[in-house]
Write a protein that holds these residues in place. Structure first.
Motif, PDB file in Angstrom:
ATOM      1  N   ALA A 171      42.678  31.497  46.974  1.00 22.49           N
ATOM      2  CA  ALA A 171      44.112  31.706  46.698  1.00 22.49           C
ATOM      3  C   ALA A 171      44.557  30.882  45.491  1.00 22.49           C
ATOM      4  O   ALA A 171      45.311  31.375  44.637  1.00 22.49           O
ATOM      5  N   LEU A 172      44.091  29.647  45.401  1.00 22.14           N
ATOM      6  CA  LEU A 172      44.463  28.788  44.277  1.00 22.14           C
ATOM      7  C   LEU A 172      43.856  29.285  42.963  1.00 22.14           C
ATOM      8  O   LEU A 172      44.515  29.280  41.921  1.00 22.14           O
ATOM      9  N   ILE A 173      42.611  29.731  43.012  1.00 23.51           N
ATOM     10  CA  ILE A 173      41.964  30.274  41.813  1.00 23.51           C
ATOM     11  C   ILE A 173      42.716  31.512  41.331  1.00 23.51           C
ATOM     12  O   ILE A 173      42.998  31.659  40.136  1.00 23.51           O
ATOM     13  N   LEU A 174      43.069  32.399  42.261  1.00 21.23           N
ATOM     14  CA  LEU A 174      43.811  33.606  41.889  1.00 21.23           C
ATOM     15  C   LEU A 174      45.160  33.241  41.277  1.00 21.23           C
ATOM     16  O   LEU A 174      45.600  33.855  40.296  1.00 21.23           O
ATOM     17  N   GLN A 175      45.813  32.238  41.841  1.00 23.50           N
ATOM     18  CA  GLN A 175      47.085  31.770  41.289  1.00 23.50           C
ATOM     19  C   GLN A 175      46.886  31.275  39.851  1.00 23.50           C
ATOM     20  O   GLN A 175      47.686  31.579  38.963  1.00 23.50           O
ATOM     21  N   GLY A 176      45.808  30.536  39.629  1.00 21.91           N
ATOM     22  CA  GLY A 176      45.506  30.032  38.287  1.00 21.91           C
ATOM     23  C   GLY A 176      45.268  31.145  37.296  1.00 21.91           C
ATOM     24  O   GLY A 176      45.724  31.081  36.142  1.00 21.91           O
ATOM     25  N   ILE A 177      44.568  32.185  37.723  1.00 22.77           N
ATOM     26  CA  ILE A 177      44.300  33.327  36.849  1.00 22.77           C
ATOM     27  C   ILE A 177      45.607  34.057  36.532  1.00 22.77           C
ATOM     28  O   ILE A 177      45.902  34.371  35.372  1.00 22.77           O
ATOM     29  N   GLU A 178      46.391  34.320  37.555  1.00 20.01           N
ATOM     30  CA  GLU A 178      47.621  35.085  37.362  1.00 20.01           C
ATOM     31  C   GLU A 178      48.657  34.327  36.538  1.00 20.01           C
ATOM     32  O   GLU A 178      49.419  34.933  35.792  1.00 20.01           O
ATOM     33  N   GLU A 179      48.661  33.002  36.660  1.00 18.81           N
ATOM     34  CA  GLU A 179      49.664  32.205  35.945  1.00 18.81           C
ATOM     35  C   GLU A 179      49.575  32.378  34.428  1.00 18.81           C
ATOM     36  O   GLU A 179      50.571  32.268  33.731  1.00 18.81           O
ATOM     37  N   VAL A 180      48.374  32.660  33.927  1.00 19.66           N
ATOM     38  CA  VAL A 180      48.211  32.857  32.483  1.00 19.66           C
ATOM     39  C   VAL A 180      47.782  34.296  32.161  1.00 19.66           C
ATOM     40  O   VAL A 180      47.156  34.560  31.146  1.00 19.66           O
ATOM     41  N   LYS A 181      48.129  35.193  33.066  1.00 20.20           N
ATOM     42  CA  LYS A 181      47.947  36.640  32.862  1.00 20.20           C
ATOM     43  C   LYS A 181      46.493  37.072  32.653  1.00 20.20           C
ATOM     44  O   LYS A 181      46.197  37.910  31.813  1.00 20.20           O
ATOM     45  N   GLY A 182      45.583  36.496  33.463  1.00 18.15           N
ATOM     46  CA  GLY A 182      44.210  36.984  33.477  1.00 18.15           C
ATOM     47  C   GLY A 182      44.211  38.435  33.946  1.00 18.15           C
ATOM     48  O   GLY A 182      45.065  38.841  34.736  1.00 18.15           O
ATOM     49  N   GLN A 183      43.274  39.220  33.464  1.00 22.72           N
ATOM     50  CA  GLN A 183      43.293  40.660  33.700  1.00 22.72           C
ATOM     51  C   GLN A 183      42.151  41.128  34.587  1.00 22.72           C
ATOM     52  O   GLN A 183      41.088  40.522  34.619  1.00 22.72           O
ATOM     53  N   ILE A 215      41.291  41.478  37.942  1.00 22.49           N
ATOM     54  CA  ILE A 215      40.722  40.477  38.843  1.00 22.49           C
ATOM     55  C   ILE A 215      40.032  41.167  40.025  1.00 22.49           C
ATOM     56  O   ILE A 215      40.637  41.997  40.695  1.00 22.49           O
ATOM     57  N   ASN A 216      38.784  40.810  40.260  1.00 22.52           N
ATOM     58  CA  ASN A 216      38.029  41.320  41.405  1.00 22.52           C
ATOM     59  C   ASN A 216      37.452  40.165  42.211  1.00 22.52           C
ATOM     60  O   ASN A 216      37.004  39.169  41.643  1.00 22.52           O
ATOM     61  N   LEU A 217      37.468  40.349  43.523  1.00 20.22           N
ATOM     62  CA  LEU A 217      36.858  39.397  44.448  1.00 20.22           C
ATOM     63  C   LEU A 217      35.662  40.083  45.082  1.00 20.22           C
ATOM     64  O   LEU A 217      35.798  41.175  45.641  1.00 20.22           O
ATOM     65  N   LEU A 218      34.500  39.465  44.973  1.00 18.04           N
ATOM     66  CA  LEU A 218      33.284  40.002  45.578  1.00 18.04           C
ATOM     67  C   LEU A 218      32.873  39.069  46.713  1.00 18.04           C
ATOM     68  O   LEU A 218      32.643  37.880  46.488  1.00 18.04           O
ATOM     69  N   ASP A 219      32.819  39.609  47.919  1.00 20.09           N
ATOM     70  CA  ASP A 219      32.395  38.856  49.102  1.00 20.09           C
ATOM     71  C   ASP A 219      30.893  39.066  49.265  1.00 20.09           C
ATOM     72  O   ASP A 219      30.431  40.170  49.559  1.00 20.09           O
ATOM     73  N   LEU A 220      30.137  38.006  49.068  1.00 14.31           N
ATOM     74  CA  LEU A 220      28.672  38.075  49.079  1.00 14.31           C
ATOM     75  C   LEU A 220      28.058  37.586  50.387  1.00 14.31           C
ATOM     76  O   LEU A 220      26.841  37.494  50.505  1.00 14.31           O
ATOM     77  N   ARG A 221      28.893  37.266  51.374  1.00 13.18           N
ATOM     78  CA  ARG A 221      28.383  36.603  52.585  1.00 13.18           C
ATOM     79  C   ARG A 221      27.390  37.450  53.376  1.00 13.18           C
ATOM     80  O   ARG A 221      26.534  36.900  54.058  1.00 13.18           O
ATOM     81  N   ASP A 222      27.481  38.768  53.321  1.00 13.37           N
ATOM     82  CA  ASP A 222      26.559  39.619  54.079  1.00 13.37           C
ATOM     83  C   ASP A 222      25.298  39.986  53.305  1.00 13.37           C
ATOM     84  O   ASP A 222      24.483  40.774  53.777  1.00 13.37           O
ATOM     85  N   ILE A 223      25.145  39.427  52.124  1.00  9.87           N
ATOM     86  CA  ILE A 223      23.960  39.705  51.298  1.00  9.87           C
ATOM     87  C   ILE A 223      23.012  38.512  51.409  1.00  9.87           C
ATOM     88  O   ILE A 223      23.433  37.362  51.265  1.00  9.87           O
ATOM     89  N   GLU A 224      21.748  38.783  51.657  1.00  6.52           N
ATOM     90  CA  GLU A 224      20.769  37.703  51.810  1.00  6.52           C
ATOM     91  C   GLU A 224      20.484  37.016  50.482  1.00  6.52           C
ATOM     92  O   GLU A 224      20.500  37.646  49.427  1.00  6.52           O
ATOM     93  N   THR A 269      36.936  43.666  46.386  1.00  7.98           N
ATOM     94  CA  THR A 269      38.386  43.751  46.484  1.00  7.98           C
ATOM     95  C   THR A 269      38.989  43.609  45.097  1.00  7.98           C
ATOM     96  O   THR A 269      38.737  42.615  44.407  1.00  7.98           O
ATOM     97  N   THR A 270      39.776  44.595  44.687  1.00 11.50           N
ATOM     98  CA  THR A 270      40.529  44.480  43.450  1.00 11.50           C
ATOM     99  C   THR A 270      41.841  43.784  43.769  1.00 11.50           C
ATOM    100  O   THR A 270      42.553  44.187  44.677  1.00 11.50           O
ATOM    101  N   ILE A 271      42.124  42.731  43.028  1.00 10.08           N
ATOM    102  CA  ILE A 271      43.340  41.955  43.268  1.00 10.08           C
ATOM    103  C   ILE A 271      44.447  42.562  42.416  1.00 10.08           C
ATOM    104  O   ILE A 271      44.347  42.605  41.188  1.00 10.08           O
ATOM    105  N   GLU A 272      45.469  43.044  43.093  1.00 14.63           N
ATOM    106  CA  GLU A 272      46.627  43.587  42.394  1.00 14.63           C
ATOM    107  C   GLU A 272      47.480  42.412  41.950  1.00 14.63           C
ATOM    108  O   GLU A 272      48.031  41.700  42.772  1.00 14.63           O
ATOM    109  N   SER A 273      47.555  42.224  40.677  1.00 13.44           N
ATOM    110  CA  SER A 273      48.292  41.079  40.140  1.00 13.44           C
ATOM    111  C   SER A 273      49.784  41.265  40.331  1.00 13.44           C
ATOM    112  O   SER A 273      50.316  42.361  40.179  1.00 13.44           O
TER     113      SER A 273
END
Length: 125
Positions: free
Chosen positions: A13-25, A27-36, A117-121
């Motif tokens: 959440a904090l990283i996403l806030q940091g990206i959005e604060e300076v208009k990073g474009q 943004i995708n979140l990849l959950d790798l926990r189920d990959i060996e 997950t695509t993060i809708e800014s």
């Protein structure tokens, strides 16, 4: 284990806030926990419009995360040319690209098995 997930959720959440604060474009979140055999639990991928913008995104992420939870990246790569900067927070790795470099390396394509997950800014890109 639950505490680790809560910590990751807060960090994300904090990283996403940091990206959005300076208009990073794009943004995708990849959950790798189920990959060996992955090196971390999550990738966050975004891009900036220039090396100055990429550095601004990286700086914003570091400032917000440090201020909120007194955490800093274990390792940073790519700051010198700012075409692809990697911030390694152990469980969460952030990739900040310039658009053409992101398209060339296609991190999302390489990790096609990840939950994506695509993060809708909240900020208009």
């Amino acid at each position: 284990m639950q505490n680790r997930k809560n910590n990751a959720d807060e960090l994300i959440a904090l990283i996403l806030q940091g990206i959005e604060e300076v208009k990073g474009q794009h943004i995708n979140l990849l959950d790798l926990r189920d990959i060996e055999n992955t090196v971390c639990d999550y990738f966050i991928v975004c891009n900036g419009t220039s090396n100055t913008h990429v550095n601004a995104i990286v700086g914003s992420i570091q400032k917000i995360v440090s201020k909120a939870i007194q955490d800093k990246p274990w390792h940073i790569e790519g700051e010198a040319n700012a075409e692809w900067v990697l911030l390694d927070y152990i469980n969460v790795v952030v990739h900040v690209f310039q658009k053409q470099i992101r398209e060339f390396y296609d991190i999302e394509g390489l990790w096609g098995d990840a939950k994506f997950t695509t993060i809708e800014s909240s900020i208009n890109n």
